[in-house]
Every structure is written in C-alpha cells, then in structure tokens.
Design a protein around this motif. Structure first.
Motif, PDB file in Angstrom:
ATOM      1  N   PHE A  33      -5.279  13.989 -10.486  1.00 46.32           N
ATOM      2  CA  PHE A  33      -5.270  13.977  -9.022  1.00 46.32           C
ATOM      3  C   PHE A  33      -5.954  12.742  -8.461  1.00 46.32           C
ATOM      4  O   PHE A  33      -5.411  12.048  -7.591  1.00 46.32           O
ATOM      5  CB  PHE A  33      -5.953  15.248  -8.491  1.00 46.32           C
ATOM      6  N   LEU A  34      -7.161  12.442  -8.961  1.00 48.48           N
ATOM      7  CA  LEU A  34      -7.910  11.313  -8.420  1.00 48.48           C
ATOM      8  C   LEU A  34      -7.189   9.997  -8.658  1.00 48.48           C
ATOM      9  O   LEU A  34      -7.139   9.126  -7.772  1.00 48.48           O
ATOM     10  CB  LEU A  34      -9.313  11.257  -9.038  1.00 48.48           C
ATOM     11  N   GLY A  35      -6.589   9.844  -9.845  1.00 47.33           N
ATOM     12  CA  GLY A  35      -5.852   8.622 -10.143  1.00 47.33           C
ATOM     13  C   GLY A  35      -4.652   8.449  -9.230  1.00 47.33           C
ATOM     14  O   GLY A  35      -4.390   7.347  -8.729  1.00 47.33           O
ATOM     15  N   ALA A  36      -3.896   9.544  -9.003  1.00 50.75           N
ATOM     16  CA  ALA A  36      -2.733   9.480  -8.121  1.00 50.75           C
ATOM     17  C   ALA A  36      -3.165   9.179  -6.687  1.00 50.75           C
ATOM     18  O   ALA A  36      -2.516   8.400  -5.975  1.00 50.75           O
ATOM     19  CB  ALA A  36      -1.965  10.795  -8.178  1.00 50.75           C
ATOM     20  N   LEU A  37      -4.265   9.785  -6.255  1.00 55.44           N
ATOM     21  CA  LEU A  37      -4.760   9.553  -4.897  1.00 55.44           C
ATOM     22  C   LEU A  37      -5.188   8.107  -4.719  1.00 55.44           C
ATOM     23  O   LEU A  37      -4.845   7.461  -3.717  1.00 55.44           O
ATOM     24  CB  LEU A  37      -5.936  10.492  -4.619  1.00 55.44           C
ATOM     25  N   GLN A  38      -5.912   7.561  -5.701  1.00 57.49           N
ATOM     26  CA  GLN A  38      -6.416   6.194  -5.592  1.00 57.49           C
ATOM     27  C   GLN A  38      -5.285   5.173  -5.580  1.00 57.49           C
ATOM     28  O   GLN A  38      -5.278   4.236  -4.778  1.00 57.49           O
ATOM     29  CB  GLN A  38      -7.376   5.893  -6.745  1.00 57.49           C
ATOM     30  N   THR A  39      -4.306   5.349  -6.484  1.00 59.01           N
ATOM     31  CA  THR A  39      -3.223   4.372  -6.562  1.00 59.01           C
ATOM     32  C   THR A  39      -2.347   4.411  -5.323  1.00 59.01           C
ATOM     33  O   THR A  39      -1.980   3.368  -4.774  1.00 59.01           O
ATOM     34  CB  THR A  39      -2.364   4.616  -7.819  1.00 59.01           C
ATOM     35  N   SER A  40      -1.990   5.618  -4.879  1.00 58.78           N
ATOM     36  CA  SER A  40      -1.154   5.705  -3.680  1.00 58.78           C
ATOM     37  C   SER A  40      -1.909   5.189  -2.453  1.00 58.78           C
ATOM     38  O   SER A  40      -1.318   4.555  -1.570  1.00 58.78           O
ATOM     39  CB  SER A  40      -0.673   7.147  -3.455  1.00 58.78           C
ATOM     40  N   ALA A  41      -3.227   5.414  -2.413  1.00 61.01           N
ATOM     41  CA  ALA A  41      -4.017   4.889  -1.294  1.00 61.01           C
ATOM     42  C   ALA A  41      -4.031   3.365  -1.315  1.00 61.01           C
ATOM     43  O   ALA A  41      -3.938   2.712  -0.268  1.00 61.01           O
ATOM     44  CB  ALA A  41      -5.448   5.425  -1.365  1.00 61.01           C
ATOM     45  N   ALA A  42      -4.136   2.784  -2.513  1.00 60.84           N
ATOM     46  CA  ALA A  42      -4.128   1.323  -2.622  1.00 60.84           C
ATOM     47  C   ALA A  42      -2.800   0.750  -2.145  1.00 60.84           C
ATOM     48  O   ALA A  42      -2.759  -0.313  -1.510  1.00 60.84           O
ATOM     49  CB  ALA A  42      -4.396   0.907  -4.070  1.00 60.84           C
ATOM     50  N   LEU A  43      -1.701   1.442  -2.435  1.00 63.03           N
ATOM     51  CA  LEU A  43      -0.399   0.992  -1.959  1.00 63.03           C
ATOM     52  C   LEU A  43      -0.312   1.063  -0.442  1.00 63.03           C
ATOM     53  O   LEU A  43       0.286   0.196   0.196  1.00 63.03           O
ATOM     54  CB  LEU A  43       0.707   1.846  -2.591  1.00 63.03           C
ATOM     55  N   VAL A  44      -0.931   2.078   0.134  1.00 59.62           N
ATOM     56  CA  VAL A  44      -0.886   2.255   1.580  1.00 59.62           C
ATOM     57  C   VAL A  44      -1.673   1.157   2.296  1.00 59.62           C
ATOM     58  O   VAL A  44      -1.309   0.734   3.397  1.00 59.62           O
ATOM     59  CB  VAL A  44      -1.436   3.640   1.970  1.00 59.62           C
ATOM     60  N   VAL A  45      -2.745   0.667   1.668  1.00 61.09           N
ATOM     61  CA  VAL A  45      -3.584  -0.349   2.313  1.00 61.09           C
ATOM     62  C   VAL A  45      -2.760  -1.547   2.744  1.00 61.09           C
ATOM     63  O   VAL A  45      -2.953  -2.104   3.827  1.00 61.09           O
ATOM     64  CB  VAL A  45      -4.722  -0.792   1.370  1.00 61.09           C
ATOM     65  N   PHE A  46      -1.824  -1.963   1.893  1.00 64.69           N
ATOM     66  CA  PHE A  46      -1.007  -3.125   2.242  1.00 64.69           C
ATOM     67  C   PHE A  46      -0.213  -2.871   3.518  1.00 64.69           C
ATOM     68  O   PHE A  46       0.042  -3.790   4.292  1.00 64.69           O
ATOM     69  CB  PHE A  46      -0.056  -3.476   1.107  1.00 64.69           C
ATOM     70  N   ALA A  47       0.162  -1.606   3.749  1.00 61.27           N
ATOM     71  CA  ALA A  47       0.909  -1.279   4.962  1.00 61.27           C
ATOM     72  C   ALA A  47       0.079  -1.539   6.211  1.00 61.27           C
ATOM     73  O   ALA A  47       0.625  -1.770   7.292  1.00 61.27           O
ATOM     74  CB  ALA A  47       1.365   0.179   4.933  1.00 61.27           C
ATOM     75  N   TYR A  48      -1.258  -1.507   6.077  1.00 65.22           N
ATOM     76  CA  TYR A  48      -2.144  -1.776   7.217  1.00 65.22           C
ATOM     77  C   TYR A  48      -2.610  -3.224   7.252  1.00 65.22           C
ATOM     78  O   TYR A  48      -3.373  -3.600   8.149  1.00 65.22           O
ATOM     79  CB  TYR A  48      -3.353  -0.857   7.165  1.00 65.22           C
ATOM     80  N   SER A  49      -2.196  -4.005   6.292  1.00 67.47           N
ATOM     81  CA  SER A  49      -2.565  -5.412   6.298  1.00 67.47           C
ATOM     82  C   SER A  49      -2.027  -6.059   7.568  1.00 67.47           C
ATOM     83  O   SER A  49      -0.841  -5.969   7.867  1.00 67.47           O
ATOM     84  CB  SER A  49      -1.969  -6.100   5.066  1.00 67.47           C
TER      85      SER A  49
END
Length: 485
Positions: A206-222
C-alpha cells in the motif's frame, strides 16, 4: 525573537526582506493573466493522460491525488508569502538566494531549469497521444514529428513577445478549463462503482503504491510557481503573485480531483489502464459515439499548446533571472522583443533532445519523464519552504502570534511534503536527477570564474601562531613590503 504584538492585519510575511523594495516596474500581466499563467502551466496535457497512468496503481491514486493537492496548496501559499516579500522574477531561485546565498540559489535555478525543459518533453509526449486520436501516426518517427511541431509553435509565439504569449495563454486556459470542468461535474452522474477496479493494482504494498502514484501526481501540479517566476512581468506583484498562485492552484485542485474520479468511474479499469486519450474515452462512454470524444481531444490539443506556451516562457525566465545576478551564463540575458530569446531557443532544443531520446529508448516515455521531472520539480519547492521556515525562525522582529503559528505550520508541512515526494519518486529517478543536478556544479564554477571571483591564494595565520611574522614585527595580514595590503 521578540514577542511584541503587531496589528492583526500584519503577518511576518508582510515585512519585506532587507534590500527588497516594495514596488516593482509595471508588468504586462494582470491578475487574470497571471492566474491563467498558473492554471495554464499546471493544466497541460499531462492531466489528460494521467488518469490512464494512475489506473495502473488502482484507486489508491485518488487518495494520493488528495494528499498531493493539499501539499500543492500549501506550497502555493508559501510562494504567496515569499512573493509578497521578494517581488522579483525568479521565484524559488530568488527566495533560496535571499535565504541561503548564491550556491543554493544556483542549485534552485538549475533544478527548475531542468524541470522546465524535461517537463516540456513530458507534455509533448502526452500531447502527441491526443493529436494521434485523429491522425493515427503510430510510428516512432511520426510521433516525434508531431511532438516537434508542438514544441516549435509555442517557441515562435514566445519569441514574438510577452503580450502575444499572454494573450495565447489566456485564450487556451479558458478553452481547456471549461471542458475539464464539464467532465468533472457531469461525469460524476455517470460513475459506476464496477469501473473503478482494485484499490491497489500495482502489485506493490500500500505505502509503495501510494508513494509512487503521489510522485506521478506532483508533476501534474508543476507550474504553481509560474506567477512567482515571472513576478516582474506581473502588475502589482506584491499582491497579485500570491493571489494568482493560490487561486490558480485551488482551481486546478478542484478540477483535478473531480475529473480523476469521474474518469475512473466511467471508463472500465482495464480499458483505462491502456488508454492514450482517457478523457475522450470517458466522454464516449458517457454519451455514446465518438463526437464528444473528438471535442475533448481537440480541447486537449489546445490545452497542450497552452501549457507548452507557458512553460516555454518559464524555461527562459528562470535562467534570465539567475544570469542577471551572475549565476547563469550571460547569454541568457540577451533580449529580443522583450523576451530572453537565448533561453527560449536553448530550452526548446534541449526539450527536443529529451523527447527524442525517450521515444527511441524508453518503453513508457510519459511515466519515466514524469518521475524524473518530479524530483527536479520539488527541489525548488523544498528550498522555498526552507527559505520561508528560515526567515520565520531567524529574523528578529515583532510578530503576530497567530500569523506566525499559521505560517510556521504551513512551512513545516510544506517542507515535509517535498521530502516525501523526493522519496516517493523512486531510486532510479532520484539517481538520474542527482546526476543532472551535479552536472550543474561545473557550470557554477565556470560562471563564478568568468566573473573574476576566485578563492584566496593563502590564509594569513594569526600573529601569535606565526613566529616568522612576529619576529619580523609584522601585524597579521600586513603587507611585508610596507604597503597597506
């Protein structure tokens, strides 16, 4: 730190930094255009492809989207507070340099510059997917040609001047935001629970999936820093940089969250994970046929041009601000039509190279670029949060306790958020980003040397520890020839 109370309307961030004036030359961008610059920089084609990428991780990515949205709003608030004190172009670069000195400022500018042209490659890759919704040029060379066109048009618009860039940005922002808002609201009425798929589809914990998907989302807010980077082009930057940053980020967060839920709920999970145009697929599933999908693909194409237009300006504006301070090569200060044209040309060429390399050698160009750009994105955010924290806890001045507590909390949580995002990007992305950052150090050395700044040739020892100097009757640091030194 004094605990005297200021008037309730005054907060720590309202006090200008030493040496920074309270007024700036009039800019060309009003509040509406500055907000459009933020929204246009944030909402590119990335969001139009991101739901398909996130579907691979499951609906845990919705939770990740919510957490990152909160973090993005906090970072926007930090930019607003810092921008009120330092209304100068460069945004995170100016903040880091003011707080921590030249080298920190250079690393921030370098990292943002990497983000700008690497991120533009990611926007171009997503843009190609929607152009190919109509053209179906599925060969590698065909995709590269489409991306090249998408990168060239915004560069030409930017080279023609700031007013043309601002006008295109405002028009494209309206044209893309309205249909996104439509999907975000209307799509919720077509959501089916069976379409969402598993909570965690990544195969990771769970934590790994949450962290990776969150990192992908960050670029959307760049891009939330767009108004602060171009502060000197914004009218009344002390006020409008903060308002544009926060208003733009809030608008994007609302649309992002709602549209992601709507698409995951209207496109079956298996279909969504393999989609190259998820918004178009969602509209087709809502209303049937392909007409609505064609409309959305058209809006995504317009959105991509708008995002590339805004980021092409930023890819030149940051090095321009740093070069003006002697932190980047002087060539980046050369102006034509009121824009730093060298930065535009160099940034566009580097973006083309990254785009071509990823099409030729990467299996998933979009995700690889996103994770790489996430690290370089959050480093300027990290320095900005640290600069705000540094300023809050080290400046000796009267404060308002309530405002201080609020700003301190925002700075601490914002700093923790950026560190989590670096960690969540994964070892491969962090390693590549670190190498790209380290490559900047020789550039810093070269720039310093070109300014005639060198380290001392020798260090004078104190007289009591220097018998030769004492016996000669010299004061420490005195010129042995009898000169004044």
């Amino acid at each position: 730190m004094s605990q005297e109370t200021m008037p309730a309307s005054t907060s720590p961030a309202d006090v200008p930094a030493p040496g920074v004036g309270k007024s700036s030359p009039p800019g060309s961008l009003g509040l509406a255009q500055a907000t459009a610059l933020v929204i246009g920089g944030v909402i590119g084609t990335g969001i139009f492809l991101l739901p398909a990428t996130l579907a691979k991780y499951g609906t845990v990515s919705i939770l990740a989207f919510g957490l990152v949205s909160i973090g993005a709003i906090l970072i926007a608030m930090i930019f607003g507070r810092l921008g009120a004190r330092i209304p100068a172009s460069g945004g995170p670069y100016a903040y880091a340099r003011d707080a921590f000195g030249e080298f920190a400022g250079f690393l921030t500018a370098w990292s943002f510059w990497l983000t700008a042209w690497v991120g533009n490659a990611g926007i171009a890759v997503a843009w190609v997917g929607y152009v190919n919704y109509f053209l179906h040029w599925d060969s590698t060379l065909g995709k590269m040609f489409i991306a090249l066109v998408g990168l060239t048009v915004p560069a030409l618009v930017n080279l023609s001047g700031v007013k043309n860039m601002g006008a295109l940005q405002l028009v494209t922002t309206v044209l893309k935001f309205v249909p996104l808002l439509f999907v975000s609201i209307v799509g919720l009425f077509f959501v089916k629970g069976a379409n969402f798929g598993p909570f965690n589809a990544s195969g990771d914990d769970f934590l790994g999936a949450l962290q990776t998907s969150a990192a992908l989302v960050v670029f959307a807010y760049s891009g939330i820093e767009a108004a602060s980077v171009a502060a000197e082009k914004v009218r009344n930057p002390e006020r409008n940089v903060a308002r544009a940053s926060v208003f733009g980020t809030l608008a994007c967060a609302a649309v992002y969250m709602l549209s992601t839920i709507a698409i995951m709920g209207t496109v079956p999970h298996g279909e969504l994970a393999n989609s190259t145009a998820p918004f178009s697929d969602a509209l087709n599933n809502m209303f049937g046929g392909s007409v609505w999908g064609d409309v959305m693909a058209t809006m995504a194409i317009i959105s991509g041009i708008g995002a590339l237009n805004g980021w092409t300006m930023l890819v030149a504006e940051m090095p321009f601000a740093a070069a003006r301070d002697g932190m980047f090569p002087k060539a980046f200060t050369r102006m034509r039509n009121g824009v730093p044209y060298v930065g535009i040309l160099i940034g566009t060429m580097l973006t083309v190279i990254v785009m071509a390399m990823n099409y030729l050698w990467s299996e998933d160009a979009f995700e690889d670029i996103l994770l790489l750009a996430t690290v370089t994105t959050v480093i300027p955010y990290l320095f900005s949060a640290a600069a705000q924290l540094f300023w809050l806890v080290t400046r000796e001045r009267p404060i308002n306790r309530g405002a201080f507590a609020r700003d301190l909390t925002v700075a601490v949580v914002g700093l923790a958020f950026t560190i989590w995002m670096v960690y969540g990007s994964g070892a491969d992305a962090v390693l590549k980003s670190l190498i790209m950052l380290l490559v900047g150090i020789p550039v810093y050395i070269w720039v310093k040397a070109s300014r005639g700044e060198y380290g001392p040739n020798e260090i004078s020892a104190p007289a009591e520890n220097n018998p030769a100097a004492t016996s000669a009757g010299l004061n420490p640091g005195a010129d042995p020839t009898g000169g004044q030194g």
